[in-house]
Design an enzyme around this catalytic site. Structure first.
Site, PDB file in Angstrom:
ATOM      1  N   CYS A   1       0.801  -1.222   0.000  1.00 17.87           N
ATOM      2  CA  CYS A   1       0.000   0.000   0.000  1.00 17.87           C
ATOM      3  C   CYS A   1       0.835   1.275   0.000  1.00 17.87           C
ATOM      4  O   CYS A   1       0.314   2.357  -0.264  1.00 17.87           O
ATOM      5  CB  CYS A   1      -0.958  -0.005   1.191  1.00 17.87           C
ATOM      6  SG  CYS A   1      -2.068  -1.434   1.217  1.00 17.87           S
TER       7      CYS A   1
ATOM      8  N   HIS B   1      -3.272   7.146   2.100  1.00 21.87           N
ATOM      9  CA  HIS B   1      -3.713   5.848   1.597  1.00 21.87           C
ATOM     10  C   HIS B   1      -5.106   5.555   2.149  1.00 21.87           C
ATOM     11  O   HIS B   1      -5.351   5.678   3.351  1.00 21.87           O
ATOM     12  CB  HIS B   1      -2.718   4.775   2.029  1.00 21.87           C
ATOM     13  CG  HIS B   1      -3.232   3.378   1.884  1.00 21.87           C
ATOM     14  ND1 HIS B   1      -3.801   2.911   0.717  1.00 21.87           N
ATOM     15  CD2 HIS B   1      -3.269   2.342   2.771  1.00 21.87           C
ATOM     16  CE1 HIS B   1      -4.160   1.653   0.883  1.00 21.87           C
ATOM     17  NE2 HIS B   1      -3.861   1.284   2.120  1.00 21.87           N
TER      18      HIS B   1
ATOM     19  N   ASN C   1     -10.136  -0.278  -0.124  1.00 29.07           N
ATOM     20  CA  ASN C   1      -8.676  -0.190  -0.096  1.00 29.07           C
ATOM     21  C   ASN C   1      -8.126  -0.769  -1.396  1.00 29.07           C
ATOM     22  O   ASN C   1      -8.196  -1.976  -1.615  1.00 29.07           O
ATOM     23  CB  ASN C   1      -8.170  -0.973   1.121  1.00 29.07           C
ATOM     24  CG  ASN C   1      -6.654  -0.954   1.256  1.00 29.07           C
ATOM     25  OD1 ASN C   1      -5.929  -0.630   0.322  1.00 29.07           O
ATOM     26  ND2 ASN C   1      -6.159  -1.326   2.425  1.00 29.07           N
TER      27      ASN C   1
END
Length: 318
Positions: A109, A245, A275
């Protein structure tokens, strides 16, 4: 280094929380309350390469830059379609970035941010002048769809930026890794039986200790952002936007609270996409750019965090 163009690409298929409640024991209320996510995009006929290429094409178009003028092409992903050729080379072929050095990165990520920092390092050395940086993921193919603690969180997509070298000192970053605690978020390698060992075929699936990842994120993200602000000799109030993020609404809210910054400065789109790992920051950048939120002389901090463990932050000026 300056961002001169953005792009994003998302699968056609939308999977809502109600859709998930048909296959696992969950509900829209349960997911939304804990994560802020209401729906996500899941690939059908799209691939990591096709999404990456489409996001890259849009970024080039937005920047007004021809593919042959790109010197460097980096794709960050932990869900490539193939081990070889790497995703960036496949995208290079599709887009026609014939002059570009192309390679793939995996920092989960944090990947897009790490790729952006890598481009800056090349620029600082005077090696390259224009780069196409892409974060692309098809996480749905590595999820355990019976594990409601993880499968509800993730989605597929890609985002891209075109960056160019500038003469001003207008980019700063910090980045870190902690492999000693990497077991809290894993995706095991695919294994197949062969004549040399007794290893059985095993599907690659993602596993996460959600509580530990949450504690890691709310501790390390404010810490690295403060470090970056100190480097730049700026206060948090002088930053126009914090683009984090998009993992979990509660994480972002906790970071805002710890920094003493209003939530309004922390854009969120995870409600619609979940996500998307390395794709989340560039997708958000593209949406914010196309909606006209970035103005000249704006300052923005990007921050990524995820498996590895990896984390970091970057300051960009518009």
């Amino acid at each position: 280094m300056k961002i001169i163009g953005t792009g994003s690409a998302l699968p056609k298929r939308i999977v809502t929380n109600d859709d998930l409640s048909q296959i696992i024991d969950t509900s829209d209320e349960w997911i939304t309350e804990r994560t802020g996510i209401r729906e996500r995009r899941i690939v059908s006929d799209e691939t990591t390469v096709s999404l990456a290429a489409e996001a890259g094409r849009k970024a080039l178009e937005n920047a007004g830059v021809h593919a042959e003028n790109i010197d460097l092409l980096i794709v960050s992903t932990f869900t490539p379609d193939n081990s070889l050729p790497n995703t960036a080379c496949a995208v290079q072929r599709i887009l026609g970035c014939r002059r570009a050095v192309a390679f793939e990165m995996n920092a989960a990520c944090s990947g897009f941010l790490f790729a952006l920092n890598t481009a800056y390092a090349y620029f600082s050395l005077g090696v390259y002048k224009k780069a196409l940086i892409i974060g692309a993921e098809t996480i749905s193919k590595v999820l355990n769809w019976k594990d409601r603690s993880s499968c509800i969180l993730f989605g597929d997509g890609a985002g891209a930026v075109v960056v160019e070298k500038t003469e001003k000192e207008d980019y700063l970053f910090v980045q870190y890794a902690d492999g000693a605690n990497g077991e809290v978020l894993t995706c095991r390698c695919h294994r197949e039986q062969n004549i040399w060992n007794d290893c059985q075929e095993e599907k690659e699936t993602l596993w996460m200790d959600g509580q530990e990842v949450f504690k890691f994120a709310v501790r390390k993200v404010p810490e690295c952002i403060r470090e970056l602000l100190n480097m730049a000799q700026l206060s948090a109030e002088e930053i126009n936007w914090f683009l984090l993020h998009q993992a979990n609404k509660r994480i972002i809210q906790s970071v805002a609270k710890r920094l003493g910054v209003k939530e309004e400065k922390f854009p969120m789109n995870l409600e619609h996409y979940g996500n998307t790992s390395a794709a989340s920051i560039p997708i958000l950048l593209d949406e914010w750019n196309r909606q006209g939120y970035f103005e000249e002389k704006n300052k923005a901090i990007l921050s990524g965090f995820g498996a590895g463990l990896t984390w970091g932050a970057a300051l960009i000026n518009f």
